[in-house]
Design a protein around this motif. Structure first.
Motif, PDB file in Angstrom:
ATOM      1  N   ALA A 203       0.644  -1.362  -0.006  1.00  0.00           N
ATOM      2  CA  ALA A 203      -0.109   0.153  -0.145  1.00  0.00           C
ATOM      3  C   ALA A 203       0.769   1.151  -0.099  1.00  0.00           C
ATOM      4  O   ALA A 203       2.074   1.092   0.554  1.00  0.00           O
ATOM      5  CB  ALA A 203      -0.973   0.192   1.152  1.00  0.00           C
ATOM      6  N   ASP A 204       0.229   2.157  -0.550  1.00  0.00           N
ATOM      7  CA  ASP A 204       0.855   3.632  -0.540  1.00  0.00           C
ATOM      8  C   ASP A 204       0.349   4.378   0.920  1.00  0.00           C
ATOM      9  O   ASP A 204       1.090   5.079   1.340  1.00  0.00           O
ATOM     10  CB  ASP A 204       0.551   4.460  -1.629  1.00  0.00           C
ATOM     11  CG  ASP A 204       0.821   3.741  -3.006  1.00  0.00           C
ATOM     12  OD1 ASP A 204       2.211   3.813  -3.426  1.00  0.00           O
ATOM     13  OD2 ASP A 204       0.415   3.353  -3.736  1.00  0.00           O
ATOM     14  N   TYR A 205      -0.922   3.963   1.370  1.00  0.00           N
ATOM     15  CA  TYR A 205      -1.168   4.830   2.407  1.00  0.00           C
ATOM     16  C   TYR A 205      -1.870   3.731   2.952  1.00  0.00           C
ATOM     17  O   TYR A 205      -2.537   2.626   2.627  1.00  0.00           O
ATOM     18  CB  TYR A 205      -2.327   5.778   2.005  1.00  0.00           C
ATOM     19  CG  TYR A 205      -1.738   6.857   1.032  1.00  0.00           C
ATOM     20  CD1 TYR A 205      -0.905   7.963   1.460  1.00  0.00           C
ATOM     21  CD2 TYR A 205      -2.037   6.903  -0.362  1.00  0.00           C
ATOM     22  CE1 TYR A 205      -0.466   9.034   0.929  1.00  0.00           C
ATOM     23  CE2 TYR A 205      -1.459   7.802  -0.969  1.00  0.00           C
ATOM     24  CZ  TYR A 205      -0.775   8.734  -0.421  1.00  0.00           C
ATOM     25  OH  TYR A 205      -0.242   9.651  -1.431  1.00  0.00           O
ATOM     26  N   ILE A 206      -2.258   3.886   4.471  1.00  0.00           N
ATOM     27  CA  ILE A 206      -2.777   2.957   5.554  1.00  0.00           C
ATOM     28  C   ILE A 206      -3.843   3.726   6.349  1.00  0.00           C
ATOM     29  O   ILE A 206      -3.577   4.837   6.986  1.00  0.00           O
ATOM     30  CB  ILE A 206      -1.923   2.130   6.241  1.00  0.00           C
ATOM     31  CG1 ILE A 206      -1.012   1.353   5.300  1.00  0.00           C
ATOM     32  CG2 ILE A 206      -2.670   1.322   6.998  1.00  0.00           C
ATOM     33  CD1 ILE A 206      -0.003   0.350   6.154  1.00  0.00           C
ATOM     34  N   SER A 219       1.140   7.372   5.717  1.00  0.00           N
ATOM     35  CA  SER A 219       1.766   6.724   4.800  1.00  0.00           C
ATOM     36  C   SER A 219       2.201   5.325   5.733  1.00  0.00           C
ATOM     37  O   SER A 219       2.057   5.349   7.007  1.00  0.00           O
ATOM     38  CB  SER A 219       3.055   7.253   4.665  1.00  0.00           C
ATOM     39  OG  SER A 219       4.003   7.717   5.839  1.00  0.00           O
ATOM     40  N   VAL A 220       2.786   4.302   5.133  1.00  0.00           N
ATOM     41  CA  VAL A 220       3.312   3.281   5.826  1.00  0.00           C
ATOM     42  C   VAL A 220       3.964   3.432   6.964  1.00  0.00           C
ATOM     43  O   VAL A 220       3.919   2.919   8.202  1.00  0.00           O
ATOM     44  CB  VAL A 220       3.883   2.135   4.587  1.00  0.00           C
ATOM     45  CG1 VAL A 220       4.530   1.119   5.530  1.00  0.00           C
ATOM     46  CG2 VAL A 220       2.974   1.834   3.616  1.00  0.00           C
ATOM     47  N   GLU A 221       4.984   4.413   6.654  1.00  0.00           N
ATOM     48  CA  GLU A 221       5.921   4.771   7.807  1.00  0.00           C
ATOM     49  C   GLU A 221       5.181   5.483   8.985  1.00  0.00           C
ATOM     50  O   GLU A 221       5.531   5.306  10.161  1.00  0.00           O
ATOM     51  CB  GLU A 221       6.991   5.928   7.347  1.00  0.00           C
ATOM     52  CG  GLU A 221       7.843   5.092   6.372  1.00  0.00           C
ATOM     53  CD  GLU A 221       7.504   4.735   4.972  1.00  0.00           C
ATOM     54  OE1 GLU A 221       6.490   5.466   4.527  1.00  0.00           O
ATOM     55  OE2 GLU A 221       7.974   4.069   4.389  1.00  0.00           O
ATOM     56  N   ASP A 222       4.124   5.973   8.691  1.00  0.00           N
ATOM     57  CA  ASP A 222       3.347   6.794   9.758  1.00  0.00           C
ATOM     58  C   ASP A 222       2.605   5.828  10.659  1.00  0.00           C
ATOM     59  O   ASP A 222       2.539   5.964  11.706  1.00  0.00           O
ATOM     60  CB  ASP A 222       2.177   7.870   9.064  1.00  0.00           C
ATOM     61  CG  ASP A 222       2.674   8.783   8.471  1.00  0.00           C
ATOM     62  OD1 ASP A 222       3.988   9.240   8.899  1.00  0.00           O
ATOM     63  OD2 ASP A 222       2.288   9.490   7.482  1.00  0.00           O
ATOM     64  N   ILE A 223       2.064   4.844  10.023  1.00  0.00           N
ATOM     65  CA  ILE A 223       1.101   4.049  10.542  1.00  0.00           C
ATOM     66  C   ILE A 223       2.083   2.622  11.277  1.00  0.00           C
ATOM     67  O   ILE A 223       1.701   1.952  12.378  1.00  0.00           O
ATOM     68  CB  ILE A 223       0.209   3.209   9.637  1.00  0.00           C
ATOM     69  CG1 ILE A 223      -0.535   4.341   9.174  1.00  0.00           C
ATOM     70  CG2 ILE A 223      -0.871   2.105  10.462  1.00  0.00           C
ATOM     71  CD1 ILE A 223      -1.244   5.405  10.033  1.00  0.00           C
ATOM     72  N   MET A 224       3.229   2.130  10.620  1.00  0.00           N
ATOM     73  CA  MET A 224       3.996   1.012  11.068  1.00  0.00           C
ATOM     74  C   MET A 224       4.778   1.272  12.185  1.00  0.00           C
ATOM     75  O   MET A 224       6.028   1.634  12.121  1.00  0.00           O
ATOM     76  CB  MET A 224       4.706   0.506   9.836  1.00  0.00           C
ATOM     77  CG  MET A 224       3.899  -0.206   8.798  1.00  0.00           C
ATOM     78  SD  MET A 224       3.003  -1.812   9.183  1.00  0.00           S
ATOM     79  CE  MET A 224       4.295  -2.789   9.670  1.00  0.00           C
ATOM     80  N   LYS A 225       4.245   1.729  13.486  1.00  0.00           N
ATOM     81  CA  LYS A 225       4.866   1.845  14.636  1.00  0.00           C
ATOM     82  C   LYS A 225       4.283   0.853  15.857  1.00  0.00           C
ATOM     83  O   LYS A 225       3.188   0.496  15.801  1.00  0.00           O
ATOM     84  CB  LYS A 225       4.750   3.506  15.095  1.00  0.00           C
ATOM     85  CG  LYS A 225       4.869   4.470  14.082  1.00  0.00           C
ATOM     86  CD  LYS A 225       4.860   6.025  14.486  1.00  0.00           C
ATOM     87  CE  LYS A 225       5.258   6.942  13.575  1.00  0.00           C
ATOM     88  NZ  LYS A 225       6.840   6.600  12.980  1.00  0.00           N
ATOM     89  N   ASP A 226       5.285   0.387  16.692  1.00  0.00           N
ATOM     90  CA  ASP A 226       4.944  -0.393  17.825  1.00  0.00           C
ATOM     91  C   ASP A 226       3.737   0.088  18.519  1.00  0.00           C
ATOM     92  O   ASP A 226       2.848  -0.851  18.422  1.00  0.00           O
ATOM     93  CB  ASP A 226       6.058  -0.760  18.550  1.00  0.00           C
ATOM     94  CG  ASP A 226       7.351  -0.944  18.060  1.00  0.00           C
ATOM     95  OD1 ASP A 226       7.446  -1.168  16.769  1.00  0.00           O
ATOM     96  OD2 ASP A 226       8.352  -1.200  18.738  1.00  0.00           O
ATOM     97  N   ASP A 227       3.729   1.339  19.074  1.00  0.00           N
ATOM     98  CA  ASP A 227       2.666   1.407  20.014  1.00  0.00           C
ATOM     99  C   ASP A 227       1.433   1.737  19.423  1.00  0.00           C
ATOM    100  O   ASP A 227       0.343   1.323  19.714  1.00  0.00           O
ATOM    101  CB  ASP A 227       2.916   2.913  20.718  1.00  0.00           C
ATOM    102  CG  ASP A 227       4.094   2.634  21.686  1.00  0.00           C
ATOM    103  OD1 ASP A 227       4.693   1.507  21.726  1.00  0.00           O
ATOM    104  OD2 ASP A 227       4.965   3.849  21.985  1.00  0.00           O
ATOM    105  N   LEU A 228       1.269   1.988  18.269  1.00  0.00           N
ATOM    106  CA  LEU A 228       0.244   2.383  17.520  1.00  0.00           C
ATOM    107  C   LEU A 228      -0.748   1.094  17.069  1.00  0.00           C
ATOM    108  O   LEU A 228      -1.693   1.023  17.442  1.00  0.00           O
ATOM    109  CB  LEU A 228       0.367   3.144  16.272  1.00  0.00           C
ATOM    110  CG  LEU A 228      -0.903   3.541  15.223  1.00  0.00           C
ATOM    111  CD1 LEU A 228      -1.993   4.083  15.960  1.00  0.00           C
ATOM    112  CD2 LEU A 228      -0.433   4.328  14.154  1.00  0.00           C
ATOM    113  N   LEU A 229       0.203   0.263  16.371  1.00  0.00           N
ATOM    114  CA  LEU A 229      -0.334  -1.135  16.245  1.00  0.00           C
ATOM    115  C   LEU A 229      -0.578  -1.969  17.284  1.00  0.00           C
ATOM    116  O   LEU A 229      -1.683  -2.666  17.038  1.00  0.00           O
ATOM    117  CB  LEU A 229       0.582  -1.819  15.127  1.00  0.00           C
ATOM    118  CG  LEU A 229       0.882  -1.333  13.807  1.00  0.00           C
ATOM    119  CD1 LEU A 229       1.993  -1.972  13.091  1.00  0.00           C
ATOM    120  CD2 LEU A 229      -0.546  -1.033  13.023  1.00  0.00           C
TER     121      LEU A 229
END
Length: 251
Positions: A203-206, A219-229
């Protein structure tokens, strides 16, 4: 661009979606992720006007979906739901040809036939185009359905869990096809996914959804974070930088 403004769907006093405010940019793949029951498919079907929202506004390429005629909307957005009730005595080519209905009314022109062939070839279905749907594997049949949706040639494509019932190999093939379709044909593809790592890889955005609310978009980098997921899925998740990009690991 797809814009949701104060969109809400209420099933009862305890179960509701929204209000959701969201802007999905044109181009590329946007993945909707979240736990079961989060509201991902509900959001998708409201965007596709397959489910009526109780309040709010949704616009697609500046078209208000509640005011746009169905025949016009069918040339702007196409939708593939999870439930595919197919007619077994229908060939692959006949199924894909249904994607041309908003233009042909069921009478395919030579140009329509060329477009059908384009998407059959794109999904590597040429050898199967005369087979009936009940003669196909689950992965082949799913490719045929997605080919039908893309054959509608809308700028916006909504896919509700297109990886359902696919093994890892066929899931990878499907996501590669979708990524190539977004790039080659300039489509905006919105897809509901269960697997975070498929979203991160392709994906380009999540858009992360939980309890009927949009938790985060980026963006992927914005969402792929330990605490958030970890918060979204209620389980410990660690994001690592793998050879093919960011990867979510469950603990």
């Amino acid at each position: 661009m797809i814009t949701l403004t104060n969109v809400r769907k209420e099933y009862n006093s305890d179960v509701a979606i929204g209000p959701v405010n969201l802007e999905i940019p044109a181009g590329g793949i946007t993945a909707l992720i979240g736990p079961n029951g989060a509201g991902k498919s509900t959001l998708l079907t409201m965007i596709g006007r397959l489910l009526t929202m109780d309040s709010g506004d949704i616009t697609i390429a500046e078209h208000d979906i509640t005011k746009t005629k169905s025949k016009d909307l069918a040339k702007i957005i196409s939708v593939l739901r999870q439930e595919n009730h197919f007619i077994t005595k229908l060939t692959v080519r006949q199924l894909v040809g249904f994607g041309r209905f908003p233009y042909s009314g069921g009478r395919l022109t030579r140009q329509d036939e060329e477009i059908v062939s384009r998407y059959i070839d794109f999904f590597n279905l040429a050898a199967l185009e005369d087979r009936y749907l009940d003669q196909l594997s689950g992965g082949q049949r799913q490719r045929a359905y997605v080919a039908m949706v893309l054959c509608q040639e809308t700028d916006y494509v909504l896919l509700d869990e297109p990886l359902n019932n696919l093994d890892i190999e066929h899931s990878v093939q499907m996501m590669r096809h979708l990524r190539d379709a977004a790039r080659e044909f300039g489509r905006t593809i919105i897809v509901v996914l269960h697997d975070i790592n498929f979203a991160a890889r392709y994906a380009d955005y999540i858009c992360a959804v939980k309890d009927g609310q949009m938790v985060s978009f980026g963006s992927v980098e914005d969402i792929m974070k330990d605490d958030l997921l970890t918060d979204i899925f209620n389980t410990k998740i660690q994001v690592i930088d793998g050879p093919d990009g960011l990867l979510a690991c469950y603990h």
